[in-house]
Design an enzyme around this catalytic site. Structure first.
Site, mmCIF file in Angstrom:
data_model
loop_
_atom_site.group_PDB
_atom_site.id
_atom_site.type_symbol
_atom_site.label_atom_id
_atom_site.label_comp_id
_atom_site.label_asym_id
_atom_site.label_seq_id
_atom_site.Cartn_x
_atom_site.Cartn_y
_atom_site.Cartn_z
ATOM 1 N N LYS A 15 6.146 102.230 -123.212
ATOM 2 C CA LYS A 15 7.210 103.086 -122.897
ATOM 3 C C LYS A 15 7.391 103.394 -121.578
ATOM 4 O O LYS A 15 8.414 103.292 -121.070
ATOM 5 C CB LYS A 15 7.065 104.218 -124.050
ATOM 6 C CG LYS A 15 7.013 103.818 -125.420
ATOM 7 C CD LYS A 15 7.193 105.183 -126.191
ATOM 8 C CE LYS A 15 6.457 106.240 -125.920
ATOM 9 N NZ LYS A 15 4.897 105.628 -126.410
ATOM 10 N N ARG A 90 9.638 113.782 -131.607
ATOM 11 C CA ARG A 90 8.120 113.338 -132.279
ATOM 12 C C ARG A 90 8.248 113.712 -133.784
ATOM 13 O O ARG A 90 7.230 113.490 -134.509
ATOM 14 C CB ARG A 90 6.943 113.531 -131.725
ATOM 15 C CG ARG A 90 6.882 113.236 -129.936
ATOM 16 C CD ARG A 90 5.541 113.314 -129.548
ATOM 17 N NE ARG A 90 5.484 112.624 -128.049
ATOM 18 C CZ ARG A 90 4.348 112.535 -127.529
ATOM 19 N NH1 ARG A 90 3.002 112.945 -128.250
ATOM 20 N NH2 ARG A 90 4.407 111.945 -126.368
ATOM 21 N N ARG A 129 -5.421 101.945 -118.793
ATOM 22 C CA ARG A 129 -4.225 102.079 -118.174
ATOM 23 C C ARG A 129 -4.576 103.358 -116.887
ATOM 24 O O ARG A 129 -5.334 104.006 -117.132
ATOM 25 C CB ARG A 129 -3.424 103.262 -119.108
ATOM 26 C CG ARG A 129 -1.929 103.626 -118.864
ATOM 27 C CD ARG A 129 -0.895 103.785 -120.189
ATOM 28 N NE ARG A 129 -1.321 104.934 -120.711
ATOM 29 C CZ ARG A 129 -0.627 105.365 -121.881
ATOM 30 N NH1 ARG A 129 0.319 104.649 -122.163
ATOM 31 N NH2 ARG A 129 -1.109 106.530 -122.334
ATOM 32 N N ARG A 162 -5.653 109.213 -117.072
ATOM 33 C CA ARG A 162 -5.395 110.487 -117.800
ATOM 34 C C ARG A 162 -6.479 111.039 -118.546
ATOM 35 O O ARG A 162 -7.089 110.045 -119.439
ATOM 36 C CB ARG A 162 -3.971 110.584 -118.370
ATOM 37 C CG ARG A 162 -2.694 110.378 -117.639
ATOM 38 C CD ARG A 162 -1.694 109.919 -118.314
ATOM 39 N NE ARG A 162 -0.458 109.961 -117.533
ATOM 40 C CZ ARG A 162 0.753 109.413 -117.841
ATOM 41 N NH1 ARG A 162 0.873 108.622 -118.960
ATOM 42 N NH2 ARG A 162 1.719 109.353 -117.262
ATOM 43 N N ARG A 173 -3.641 110.590 -131.505
ATOM 44 C CA ARG A 173 -2.078 110.549 -131.284
ATOM 45 C C ARG A 173 -1.538 109.403 -132.339
ATOM 46 O O ARG A 173 -0.497 109.593 -132.537
ATOM 47 C CB ARG A 173 -2.049 110.111 -129.889
ATOM 48 C CG ARG A 173 -2.348 110.860 -128.976
ATOM 49 C CD ARG A 173 -2.803 110.606 -127.804
ATOM 50 N NE ARG A 173 -1.620 109.807 -126.769
ATOM 51 C CZ ARG A 173 -2.105 109.112 -125.761
ATOM 52 N NH1 ARG A 173 -3.312 109.136 -125.188
ATOM 53 N NH2 ARG A 173 -1.052 108.685 -124.913
#
Length: 217
Positions: A15, A90, A129, A162, A173
């Site tokens: 995303k 969400r 990431r 992160r 998540r």
């Protein structure tokens, strides 16, 4: 037609990469609740302190806090010609609240781009990431590496991982996604807003398909 877009999909589906390219192509603001919360945490604001513990666990920030920050952002002038919402809504309660506030602002959503992804690949994507600490440009150590290791191609800032980009947080998540967020597709499919795209494709292919959806709307 204004491009008032929601970007959906599980964490790690691509995303962030797609969002950066869509907002550059269509000149609309990228509204990421995750980025807004991280900025608040960095600045040490009251909102940041409230959000910090939730995000570190991979949990969702309470609806009343999230809805308030989104409404304030969508009311700003740069959203008058369109926007891209990333990370919101969400939950069904958030979607219903968003419908009311965008109607009030005369800025209703008209497209939902849903990225799909294989769960086994998501773990690999998340662990590799990286993001620029200064400008927020996303990278991946394998799929989208910077020209110089650890350095952003765009601004020269340092790249970081992160705190929530780890397997344990990802599982939390994903559990939230499957239980709370995925059912939103039915809500938006009933309105004819949803275009689903395989997020496992090359980034250029994903952008081309997303662009086709925007042009149709």
């Amino acid at each position: 037609m204004k491009s008032n877009i929601i970007l959906m999909g599980p964490p790690g589906a691509g995303k962030g990469t797609l969002a950066k390219r869509l907002v550059a192509k269509y000149h609309i603001p990228h509204i990421s609740t995750g980025d807004m919360f991280r900025e608040a945490i960095k600045a040490g604001t009251e909102l940041g302190q409230l959000a910090k513990d939730y995000m570190a666990r991979g949990d969702l920030v309470p609806d009343n806090v999230t809805i308030g920050i989104v409404e304030a952002r969508l009311a700003q002038d740069d959203c008058s010609h369109g926007y891209l919402l990333d990370g919101f809504p969400r939950t069904l309660a958030q979607a219903e609240a968003l419908e009311k506030l965008t109607a009030k602002l005369n800025r209703p959503v008209n497209l939902v781009i849903n990225l799909t992804a294989d769960e086994a690949i998501l773990v690999k994507r998340i662990s590799g990431r990286r993001v620029c600490k200064n400008c927020g440009t996303p990278y991946h150590v394998v799929n989208v590496p910077p020209k110089v290791e650890g350095i952003c191609d765009h601004c020269g800032g340092p790249l970081m991982q992160r705190p929530d980009d780890n397997e344990a947080s990802l599982k939390t998540r994903l559990a939230h996604y499957y239980s709370d967020t995925k059912p939103l597709l039915s809500f938006y499919e009933a309105k004819g807003y949803v275009t689903s795209i395989d997020g496992m494709q090359p980034a250029d292919a994903v952008l081309a398909l997303a662009g086709q959806a925007v042009e149709v709307k």
